[in-house]
Design a protein around this motif. Structure first.
Motif, mmCIF file in Angstrom:
data_model
loop_
_atom_site.group_PDB
_atom_site.id
_atom_site.type_symbol
_atom_site.label_atom_id
_atom_site.label_comp_id
_atom_site.label_asym_id
_atom_site.label_seq_id
_atom_site.Cartn_x
_atom_site.Cartn_y
_atom_site.Cartn_z
ATOM 1 N N GLY A 76 0.788 -1.222 0.000
ATOM 2 C CA GLY A 76 0.000 0.000 0.000
ATOM 3 C C GLY A 76 0.823 1.276 0.000
ATOM 4 N N LEU A 77 2.133 1.151 0.133
ATOM 5 C CA LEU A 77 3.013 2.321 0.075
ATOM 6 C C LEU A 77 3.316 2.666 -1.375
ATOM 7 C CD1 LEU A 77 5.620 1.268 2.782
ATOM 8 C CD2 LEU A 77 3.792 2.950 3.036
ATOM 9 N N VAL A 78 3.736 3.911 -1.613
ATOM 10 C CA VAL A 78 4.270 4.254 -2.931
ATOM 11 C C VAL A 78 5.542 3.431 -3.093
ATOM 12 C CG1 VAL A 78 5.297 6.048 -4.359
ATOM 13 C CG2 VAL A 78 3.279 6.572 -2.967
ATOM 14 N N GLY A 79 5.567 2.621 -4.133
ATOM 15 C CA GLY A 79 6.709 1.734 -4.323
ATOM 16 C C GLY A 79 7.492 1.990 -5.586
ATOM 17 N N PHE A 80 6.960 2.835 -6.466
ATOM 18 C CA PHE A 80 7.586 3.062 -7.762
ATOM 19 C C PHE A 80 7.621 4.565 -8.017
ATOM 20 C CE2 PHE A 80 5.129 -0.881 -7.775
ATOM 21 C CZ PHE A 80 6.172 -1.802 -7.895
ATOM 22 N N PHE A 81 8.695 5.027 -8.615
ATOM 23 C CA PHE A 81 8.914 6.456 -8.790
ATOM 24 C C PHE A 81 9.258 6.724 -10.249
ATOM 25 C CE2 PHE A 81 9.579 5.160 -4.520
ATOM 26 C CZ PHE A 81 9.039 6.166 -3.746
ATOM 27 N N LEU A 82 8.349 7.392 -10.934
ATOM 28 C CA LEU A 82 8.531 7.735 -12.336
ATOM 29 C C LEU A 82 9.044 9.166 -12.396
ATOM 30 C CD1 LEU A 82 8.237 6.893 -15.277
ATOM 31 C CD2 LEU A 82 5.845 7.649 -15.179
ATOM 32 N N MET A 83 10.310 9.309 -12.770
ATOM 33 C CA MET A 83 10.965 10.609 -12.790
ATOM 34 C C MET A 83 10.703 11.299 -14.126
ATOM 35 S SD MET A 83 12.182 10.196 -9.817
ATOM 36 C CE MET A 83 13.401 11.420 -9.428
ATOM 37 N N THR A 84 10.511 12.621 -14.069
ATOM 38 C CA THR A 84 10.273 13.407 -15.274
ATOM 39 C C THR A 84 11.024 14.722 -15.193
ATOM 40 O OG1 THR A 84 8.583 14.456 -16.666
ATOM 41 C CG2 THR A 84 8.150 14.412 -14.307
ATOM 42 N N ASP A 85 11.305 15.289 -16.357
ATOM 43 C CA ASP A 85 11.888 16.626 -16.386
ATOM 44 C C ASP A 85 10.851 17.644 -16.869
ATOM 45 O OD1 ASP A 85 11.747 15.933 -19.041
ATOM 46 O OD2 ASP A 85 13.862 16.244 -19.459
ATOM 47 N N ASP A 86 9.594 17.175 -17.080
ATOM 48 C CA ASP A 86 8.500 18.053 -17.516
ATOM 49 C C ASP A 86 7.198 17.572 -16.864
ATOM 50 O OD1 ASP A 86 6.684 19.713 -18.761
ATOM 51 O OD2 ASP A 86 7.348 19.254 -20.799
ATOM 52 N N PHE A 87 7.098 17.839 -15.567
ATOM 53 C CA PHE A 87 5.968 17.350 -14.785
ATOM 54 C C PHE A 87 4.635 17.784 -15.381
ATOM 55 C CE2 PHE A 87 2.730 17.449 -11.584
ATOM 56 C CZ PHE A 87 2.931 16.278 -10.869
ATOM 57 N N LYS A 88 4.503 19.052 -15.683
ATOM 58 C CA LYS A 88 3.227 19.597 -16.146
ATOM 59 C C LYS A 88 2.729 18.858 -17.392
ATOM 60 C CE LYS A 88 0.999 23.929 -17.438
ATOM 61 N NZ LYS A 88 1.183 25.365 -17.661
ATOM 62 N N THR A 89 3.596 18.675 -18.373
ATOM 63 C CA THR A 89 3.207 18.002 -19.609
ATOM 64 C C THR A 89 2.882 16.531 -19.368
ATOM 65 O OG1 THR A 89 4.510 19.526 -20.950
ATOM 66 C CG2 THR A 89 4.001 17.387 -21.936
ATOM 67 N N ASP A 90 3.749 15.837 -18.623
ATOM 68 C CA ASP A 90 3.520 14.406 -18.389
ATOM 69 C C ASP A 90 2.275 14.169 -17.538
ATOM 70 O OD1 ASP A 90 5.657 13.564 -19.947
ATOM 71 O OD2 ASP A 90 7.065 13.631 -18.277
ATOM 72 N N HIS A 91 2.072 14.990 -16.524
ATOM 73 C CA HIS A 91 0.879 14.853 -15.674
ATOM 74 C C HIS A 91 -0.382 15.061 -16.506
ATOM 75 C CE1 HIS A 91 -2.214 16.266 -12.813
ATOM 76 N NE2 HIS A 91 -1.686 15.348 -12.025
ATOM 77 N N ASN A 122 -1.278 -0.493 -7.541
ATOM 78 C CA ASN A 122 0.061 -0.156 -7.053
ATOM 79 C C ASN A 122 0.232 1.357 -7.113
ATOM 80 O OD1 ASN A 122 1.258 -2.853 -6.710
ATOM 81 N ND2 ASN A 122 1.082 -2.981 -8.933
ATOM 82 N N LYS A 123 0.821 1.927 -6.083
ATOM 83 C CA LYS A 123 1.010 3.376 -6.027
ATOM 84 C C LYS A 123 2.370 3.766 -6.592
ATOM 85 C CE LYS A 123 -2.127 4.036 -2.210
ATOM 86 N NZ LYS A 123 -2.250 4.311 -0.779
ATOM 87 N N TRP A 124 2.332 4.832 -7.376
ATOM 88 C CA TRP A 124 3.522 5.400 -8.016
ATOM 89 C C TRP A 124 3.578 6.891 -7.711
ATOM 90 C CZ3 TRP A 124 6.441 3.236 -12.341
ATOM 91 C CH2 TRP A 124 6.075 1.926 -12.680
ATOM 92 N N ASP A 125 4.772 7.455 -7.667
ATOM 93 C CA ASP A 125 4.955 8.900 -7.687
ATOM 94 C C ASP A 125 5.345 9.307 -9.103
ATOM 95 O OD1 ASP A 125 4.485 9.558 -5.042
ATOM 96 O OD2 ASP A 125 6.581 9.921 -4.520
ATOM 97 N N LEU A 126 4.700 10.332 -9.628
ATOM 98 C CA LEU A 126 5.222 11.053 -10.777
ATOM 99 C C LEU A 126 5.996 12.207 -10.156
ATOM 100 C CD1 LEU A 126 5.456 11.591 -13.820
ATOM 101 C CD2 LEU A 126 3.402 12.990 -13.624
ATOM 102 N N LEU A 127 7.289 12.294 -10.439
ATOM 103 C CA LEU A 127 8.159 13.192 -9.691
ATOM 104 C C LEU A 127 9.118 13.943 -10.608
ATOM 105 C CD1 LEU A 127 9.430 14.218 -7.006
ATOM 106 C CD2 LEU A 127 10.757 12.117 -6.969
ATOM 107 N N GLN A 128 9.095 15.273 -10.477
ATOM 108 C CA GLN A 128 10.110 16.101 -11.120
ATOM 109 C C GLN A 128 10.999 16.632 -10.007
ATOM 110 O OE1 GLN A 128 8.848 19.119 -13.923
ATOM 111 N NE2 GLN A 128 10.728 20.275 -13.626
ATOM 112 N N PRO A 129 12.245 16.161 -9.934
ATOM 113 C CA PRO A 129 13.124 16.616 -8.864
ATOM 114 C C PRO A 129 13.362 18.128 -8.917
ATOM 115 C CG PRO A 129 14.033 14.681 -9.961
ATOM 116 C CD PRO A 129 12.872 15.153 -10.789
ATOM 117 N N ALA A 130 13.591 18.691 -7.737
ATOM 118 C CA ALA A 130 13.876 20.132 -7.625
ATOM 119 C C ALA A 130 15.204 20.449 -8.277
ATOM 120 C CB ALA A 130 13.893 20.538 -6.156
#
Length: 130
Positions: A76-91, A122-130
């Motif tokens: 039930g935890l976020v287990g996968f992290f999808l990294m992006t360099d364009d959060f707005k477009t991908d979201h 399954n929970k994922w993060d869509l993540l654009q690093p700072a």
């Protein structure tokens, strides 16, 4: 030095999983090989991933223990992290494609993030690093 070549996500159905991950999230289908007896070797990866990037193996559940793990691989935890360099477009693209986000995008010290579920829960993060 060793690297993670791939990891498995247990799925109910190969074709449903390919449709979700490739058509809704936007991953590339890297390989789909018939292994006989209904088993397939299916590798997917984010678009434009380098050749040596970690791949995801879609593994179809075949017994009761594996079937119980579908959608619960990380308890039930976020287990996968999808990294992006364009959060707005991908979201926006993923939401338009029917990906279910569990929250609005939020700004954290580490970047912009929103949690979404795959077709199994399954929970994922869509993540654009700072």
């Amino acid at each position: 030095m060793p690297v993670i070549g791939q990891f498995s996500i247990v799925v109910d159905d190969y074709d449903d999983a390919i449709a979700f991950y490739c058509n809704k999230i936007g991953f590339d289908l890297i390989e789909d090989t018939d292994m006989g007896d209904g088993k397939r070797w299916i590798l997917i990866a984010p678009p434009r991933a380098p050749v040596n990037a970690t791949r995801i193996l879609l593994a179809r559940a075949v017994n009761d223990t594996q079937k119980r793990a579908v959608g619960q691989q990380t308890g039930g935890l976020v287990g996968f992290f999808l990294m992006t360099d364009d959060f707005k477009t991908d979201h926006a693209r993923m939401a338009k494609n029917g990906v279910r986000f569990l929250e609005a995008p939020r700004h954290e010290p580490y970047g912009i993030v929103a949690v979404f579920e795959d077709l199994y829960g399954n929970k994922w993060d869509l993540l654009q690093p700072a």
